[in-house]
Design an enzyme around this catalytic site. Sequence first.
Site, PDB file in Angstrom:
ATOM      1  N   ASP A   1       1.204   2.621  -0.924  1.00  0.00           N
ATOM      2  CA  ASP A   1       0.266   4.064  -0.614  1.00  0.00           C
ATOM      3  C   ASP A   1       0.893   5.289  -0.046  1.00  0.00           C
ATOM      4  O   ASP A   1       1.420   5.916  -0.321  1.00  0.00           O
ATOM      5  CB  ASP A   1      -0.811   3.182  -0.597  1.00  0.00           C
ATOM      6  CG  ASP A   1      -2.401   4.350  -0.772  1.00  0.00           C
ATOM      7  OD1 ASP A   1      -2.589   5.413  -0.961  1.00  0.00           O
ATOM      8  OD2 ASP A   1      -3.258   4.071  -1.229  1.00  0.00           O
TER       9      ASP A   1
ATOM     10  N   ASP B   1       5.866  -6.149  -3.276  1.00  0.00           N
ATOM     11  CA  ASP B   1       5.222  -5.302  -3.312  1.00  0.00           C
ATOM     12  C   ASP B   1       4.733  -5.303  -3.996  1.00  0.00           C
ATOM     13  O   ASP B   1       5.205  -5.105  -5.105  1.00  0.00           O
ATOM     14  CB  ASP B   1       4.575  -4.230  -1.772  1.00  0.00           C
ATOM     15  CG  ASP B   1       3.152  -4.747  -1.404  1.00  0.00           C
ATOM     16  OD1 ASP B   1       1.891  -5.386  -1.592  1.00  0.00           O
ATOM     17  OD2 ASP B   1       2.767  -4.665  -0.174  1.00  0.00           O
ATOM     18  N   ASP B   2       2.807  -4.983  -4.698  1.00  0.00           N
ATOM     19  CA  ASP B   2       2.221  -4.941  -5.635  1.00  0.00           C
ATOM     20  C   ASP B   2       2.459  -3.229  -5.918  1.00  0.00           C
ATOM     21  O   ASP B   2       3.311  -3.051  -6.819  1.00  0.00           O
ATOM     22  CB  ASP B   2       1.355  -5.579  -6.444  1.00  0.00           C
ATOM     23  CG  ASP B   2       0.284  -5.035  -4.567  1.00  0.00           C
ATOM     24  OD1 ASP B   2       0.674  -5.049  -3.817  1.00  0.00           O
ATOM     25  OD2 ASP B   2      -1.085  -5.117  -5.278  1.00  0.00           O
TER      26      ASP B   2
HETATM   27  O1  LIG Z   1       1.468   1.663   1.719  1.00  0.00           O
HETATM   28  P1  LIG Z   1      -0.367   1.087   2.321  1.00  0.00           P
HETATM   29  O2  LIG Z   1      -0.949   2.610   2.434  1.00  0.00           O
HETATM   30  O3  LIG Z   1      -0.689   0.276   3.685  1.00  0.00           O
HETATM   31  O4  LIG Z   1      -1.348   0.039   1.370  1.00  0.00           O
HETATM   32  C1  LIG Z   1      -0.056  -0.215   0.070  1.00  0.00           C
HETATM   33  C2  LIG Z   1      -0.908  -2.251   1.000  1.00  0.00           C
HETATM   34  O5  LIG Z   1      -1.793  -2.198   0.427  1.00  0.00           O
HETATM   35  C3  LIG Z   1      -2.605  -3.103  -0.694  1.00  0.00           C
HETATM   36  O6  LIG Z   1      -2.332  -4.066   0.268  1.00  0.00           O
HETATM   37  P2  LIG Z   1      -3.594  -4.901   1.403  1.00  0.00           P
HETATM   38  O7  LIG Z   1      -3.671  -3.880   3.054  1.00  0.00           O
HETATM   39  O8  LIG Z   1      -5.569  -4.287   0.440  1.00  0.00           O
HETATM   40  O9  LIG Z   1      -4.204  -6.113   1.037  1.00  0.00           O
HETATM   41  P3  LIG Z   1      -3.952  -7.706   0.364  1.00  0.00           P
HETATM   42  O10 LIG Z   1      -2.491  -7.237  -0.456  1.00  0.00           O
HETATM   43  O11 LIG Z   1      -3.672  -9.135   0.302  1.00  0.00           O
HETATM   44  O12 LIG Z   1      -5.021  -7.693  -1.147  1.00  0.00           O
HETATM   45  C4  LIG Z   1      -1.141  -3.269  -0.988  1.00  0.00           C
HETATM   46  O13 LIG Z   1      -1.189  -5.170  -1.828  1.00  0.00           O
HETATM   47  C5  LIG Z   1      -0.292  -3.127  -0.307  1.00  0.00           C
HETATM   48  O14 LIG Z   1      -0.242  -4.160   0.677  1.00  0.00           O
HETATM   49  N1  LIG Z   2      -5.817  -2.311  -5.531  1.00  0.00           N
HETATM   50  C1  LIG Z   2      -5.628  -1.459  -4.548  1.00  0.00           C
HETATM   51  N2  LIG Z   2      -4.866  -1.925  -3.340  1.00  0.00           N
HETATM   52  C2  LIG Z   2      -4.171  -0.391  -2.272  1.00  0.00           C
HETATM   53  N3  LIG Z   2      -4.026  -0.493  -1.213  1.00  0.00           N
HETATM   54  C3  LIG Z   2      -3.660   0.786  -0.870  1.00  0.00           C
HETATM   55  N4  LIG Z   2      -4.007   1.411  -1.904  1.00  0.00           N
HETATM   56  C4  LIG Z   2      -4.555   0.371  -2.933  1.00  0.00           C
HETATM   57  C5  LIG Z   2      -4.822   0.935  -4.424  1.00  0.00           C
HETATM   58  O1  LIG Z   2      -4.617   2.233  -4.996  1.00  0.00           O
HETATM   59  N5  LIG Z   2      -5.144  -0.346  -4.893  1.00  0.00           N
HETATM   60 MG   LIG Z   3      -1.019  -6.218  -0.123  1.00  0.00          MG
END
Ligand SMILES: O=P(O)(O)OC[C@H]1O[C@H](OP(=O)(O)OP(=O)(O)O)[C@H](O)[C@@H]1O
Ligand SMILES: Nc1nc2[nH]cnc2c(=O)[nH]1
Ligand SMILES: [Mg+2]
Length: 168
Positions: free
Chosen positions: A105, A101-102
Amino acid sequence: MNATSTPKPVTYATVTWDQLHRDARTLAATLMEKHGPFRGIVAITRGGLIPAAILGREMGCRLIESVSVISYAGEEGTQHQPKVVKAPTAAGDGEGFLIVDDLVDSGITAQFVREMLPKAVFACLYAKPDGKPLTDHYVTEVAQDTWVLFPWDTAPLFVPPLVRNEKD
Ligand SMILES: O=P(O)(O)OC[C@H]1O[C@H](OP(=O)(O)OP(=O)(O)O)[C@H](O)[C@@H]1O
Ligand SMILES: Nc1nc2[nH]cnc2c(=O)[nH]1
Ligand SMILES: [Mg+2]
């Protein structure tokens, strides 16, 4: 709707394409050293897709599976109970796979996907303190009150100079 509002982050950290690419290569080197080649990679969409592509290229891994999880709605954080809209079928129980994952949080997404693939290794580029324990590897820690802006979240904008001469 089972939604909670997370406290608003107070600062932003902008990550450029160059920085993200460097961090993904650093992560690839660590993963190869600690685990050797993986059978496949599971990208957590959408944020994990580009890191997974870079890691796959660096580690010579061509089997890229994905898991689509929706955990947040809207900008900066209305968090829901994660919902799987596409399962990582090709990864079985995760044996030999890397989950990417990127960022983590709260760690809710990571925990949810780890439970689906208990034998996989989990890695991400950026980790906030609450999510850090859910990772096996990450590159850079970011403060909990910081919102990371990824290259795909932003665009360069014209900024007027501080001083503008009338005759220019
Ligand atoms: O640790 P957490 O609080 O669960 O947050 C982390 C997740 O939030 C973001 O994804 P998001 O759900 O925004 O979706 P995306 O990757 O499709 O943009 C990020 O890419 C992680 O997958
Ligand atoms: N882009 C982005 N997405 C998130 N989802 C949860 N935390 C983050 C953050 O810091 N940045
Ligand atoms: Mg995500």
